[in-house]
Scaffold this motif. Structure first.
Motif, mmCIF file in Angstrom:
data_model
loop_
_atom_site.group_PDB
_atom_site.id
_atom_site.type_symbol
_atom_site.label_atom_id
_atom_site.label_comp_id
_atom_site.label_asym_id
_atom_site.label_seq_id
_atom_site.Cartn_x
_atom_site.Cartn_y
_atom_site.Cartn_z
ATOM 1 N N GLY A 127 51.172 42.912 63.396
ATOM 2 C CA GLY A 127 50.524 41.626 63.178
ATOM 3 C C GLY A 127 49.016 41.635 63.334
ATOM 4 N N LEU A 128 48.434 40.447 63.357
ATOM 5 C CA LEU A 128 46.987 40.286 63.455
ATOM 6 C C LEU A 128 46.480 40.253 64.888
ATOM 7 C CD1 LEU A 128 46.354 37.523 60.767
ATOM 8 C CD2 LEU A 128 45.982 39.977 60.567
ATOM 9 N N THR A 129 47.347 39.923 65.826
ATOM 10 C CA THR A 129 46.925 39.802 67.217
ATOM 11 C C THR A 129 47.497 40.980 67.999
ATOM 12 O OG1 THR A 129 48.721 38.217 67.583
ATOM 13 C CG2 THR A 129 46.546 37.301 67.087
ATOM 14 N N GLU A 130 48.257 40.724 69.046
ATOM 15 C CA GLU A 130 48.794 41.812 69.859
ATOM 16 C C GLU A 130 50.301 41.968 69.704
ATOM 17 O OE1 GLU A 130 47.072 42.405 73.782
ATOM 18 O OE2 GLU A 130 45.707 40.748 73.356
ATOM 19 N N GLY A 131 50.828 41.624 68.537
ATOM 20 C CA GLY A 131 52.262 41.715 68.278
ATOM 21 C C GLY A 131 52.823 43.101 68.475
ATOM 22 N N GLY A 132 52.009 44.129 68.289
ATOM 23 C CA GLY A 132 52.459 45.501 68.487
ATOM 24 C C GLY A 132 52.807 45.833 69.921
ATOM 25 N N ARG A 133 52.371 44.997 70.852
ATOM 26 C CA ARG A 133 52.673 45.206 72.274
ATOM 27 C C ARG A 133 53.877 44.393 72.747
ATOM 28 N NH1 ARG A 133 47.618 43.989 75.534
ATOM 29 N NH2 ARG A 133 48.937 44.796 77.198
ATOM 30 N N VAL A 134 54.407 43.540 71.879
ATOM 31 C CA VAL A 134 55.545 42.677 72.223
ATOM 32 C C VAL A 134 56.843 43.475 72.133
ATOM 33 C CG1 VAL A 134 56.902 40.698 71.409
ATOM 34 C CG2 VAL A 134 54.398 40.568 71.474
ATOM 35 N N ARG A 135 57.732 43.226 73.096
ATOM 36 C CA ARG A 135 59.066 43.823 73.062
ATOM 37 C C ARG A 135 60.088 42.687 73.021
ATOM 38 N NH1 ARG A 135 59.937 48.898 73.601
ATOM 39 N NH2 ARG A 135 61.826 48.710 74.810
ATOM 40 N N VAL A 136 60.861 42.629 71.937
ATOM 41 C CA VAL A 136 61.862 41.574 71.744
ATOM 42 C C VAL A 136 63.174 42.018 72.385
ATOM 43 C CG1 VAL A 136 63.193 40.267 70.041
ATOM 44 C CG2 VAL A 136 60.766 40.770 69.624
ATOM 45 N N HIS A 137 63.721 41.145 73.240
ATOM 46 C CA HIS A 137 64.965 41.456 73.955
ATOM 47 C C HIS A 137 66.148 40.630 73.475
ATOM 48 C CE1 HIS A 137 62.535 43.858 76.602
ATOM 49 N NE2 HIS A 137 61.757 42.824 76.806
ATOM 50 N N ASP A 138 65.885 39.445 72.930
ATOM 51 C CA ASP A 138 66.955 38.589 72.426
ATOM 52 C C ASP A 138 66.319 37.572 71.476
ATOM 53 O OD1 ASP A 138 69.471 37.538 72.063
ATOM 54 O OD2 ASP A 138 69.749 36.869 74.129
ATOM 55 N N CYS A 139 67.104 37.067 70.568
ATOM 56 C CA CYS A 139 66.622 36.025 69.653
ATOM 57 C C CYS A 139 67.821 35.393 68.980
ATOM 58 C CB CYS A 139 65.645 36.594 68.621
ATOM 59 S SG CYS A 139 66.326 37.890 67.572
ATOM 60 N N TRP A 140 67.632 34.147 68.552
ATOM 61 C CA TRP A 140 68.681 33.444 67.829
ATOM 62 C C TRP A 140 68.075 32.243 67.117
ATOM 63 C CZ3 TRP A 140 68.270 33.804 73.094
ATOM 64 C CH2 TRP A 140 68.030 32.630 73.805
ATOM 65 N N VAL A 141 68.797 31.769 66.108
ATOM 66 C CA VAL A 141 68.342 30.591 65.383
ATOM 67 C C VAL A 141 68.892 29.338 66.056
ATOM 68 C CG1 VAL A 141 68.070 31.791 63.186
ATOM 69 C CG2 VAL A 141 70.238 30.662 63.702
ATOM 70 N N ILE A 142 68.136 28.268 65.917
ATOM 71 C CA ILE A 142 68.538 26.936 66.360
ATOM 72 C C ILE A 142 68.269 25.999 65.182
ATOM 73 C CG2 ILE A 142 68.123 27.361 68.819
ATOM 74 C CD1 ILE A 142 65.386 25.964 68.469
ATOM 75 N N THR A 143 68.659 24.766 65.289
ATOM 76 C CA THR A 143 68.383 23.813 64.227
ATOM 77 C C THR A 143 66.875 23.700 64.034
ATOM 78 O OG1 THR A 143 70.378 22.583 64.770
ATOM 79 C CG2 THR A 143 68.715 21.422 63.471
ATOM 80 N N ASP A 144 66.408 23.984 62.825
ATOM 81 C CA ASP A 144 64.994 23.887 62.445
ATOM 82 C C ASP A 144 64.079 24.901 63.129
ATOM 83 O OD1 ASP A 144 65.492 21.827 60.674
ATOM 84 O OD2 ASP A 144 65.234 20.298 62.205
ATOM 85 N N GLY A 145 64.613 25.991 63.641
ATOM 86 C CA GLY A 145 63.743 26.972 64.283
ATOM 87 C C GLY A 145 64.482 28.140 64.872
ATOM 88 N N PHE A 146 63.871 28.732 65.894
ATOM 89 C CA PHE A 146 64.474 29.888 66.552
ATOM 90 C C PHE A 146 63.922 30.064 67.960
ATOM 91 C CE2 PHE A 146 60.987 31.465 63.858
ATOM 92 C CZ PHE A 146 60.216 32.206 64.751
ATOM 93 N N CYS A 147 64.618 30.878 68.733
ATOM 94 C CA CYS A 147 64.211 31.238 70.089
ATOM 95 C C CYS A 147 64.061 32.752 70.153
ATOM 96 C CB CYS A 147 65.253 30.809 71.111
ATOM 97 S SG CYS A 147 65.464 29.023 71.246
#
Length: 136
Positions: free
Chosen positions: A39-59
């Protein structure tokens, strides 16, 4: 390339395989792919551990660039979208914006306002916080 966890890559693979993804699935995929790319900021340092969709978005549950674990809840008409590139985003545009300017940024002073869930993980983003149902 970012700090891609096996879970992060598996979610990209899962979402890519959906033949007719929902808006939420496309937005989450856009976010995860952008974080993987750095990405454009510091996304390369982010580590994703969980995610899911919700109504009209995501977590997303992640380790922020500063090393703090957090969860963020974002929705299409919420306050997290920065409209850096467009005021009428596609789902992918929305996800990329969230990756670059929400998840890809250090938490900074936000650390003091995180809302803990039942497991003690701090959440921020668009209400209600922490998200329901309880994270997996």
């Amino acid at each position: 390339m970012g700090s891609v966890t096996p879970f992060h890559q598996a979610q990209i693979d899962r979402l890519t395989a959906i033949s007719r993804p929902s808006w939420e699935e496309s937005a989450l995929l856009g976010c995860l792919e952008r974080l993987r790319a750095g990405g454009l900021t510091e996304g390369g340092r982010v580590r994703v551990h969980d995610c899911w969709v919700i109504t009209d978005g995501f977590c997303v549950v992640y380790t922020a660039p500063g090393g703090q674990d957090a969860g963020v809840r974002v929705i299409a008409d919420g306050e997290q979208f920065q409209s850096a590139f467009t005021f009428d985003p596609t789902a992918t545009d929305f996800g990329v914006d969230i990756a670059d300017f929400t998840i890809g940024e250090p938490l900074g002073t936000r650390v003091g306002t995180l809302v803990p869930d039942e497991d003690g993980l701090g959440w921020w983003g668009d209400p209600p916080l922490p998200p329901a149902p309880k994270r997996r």
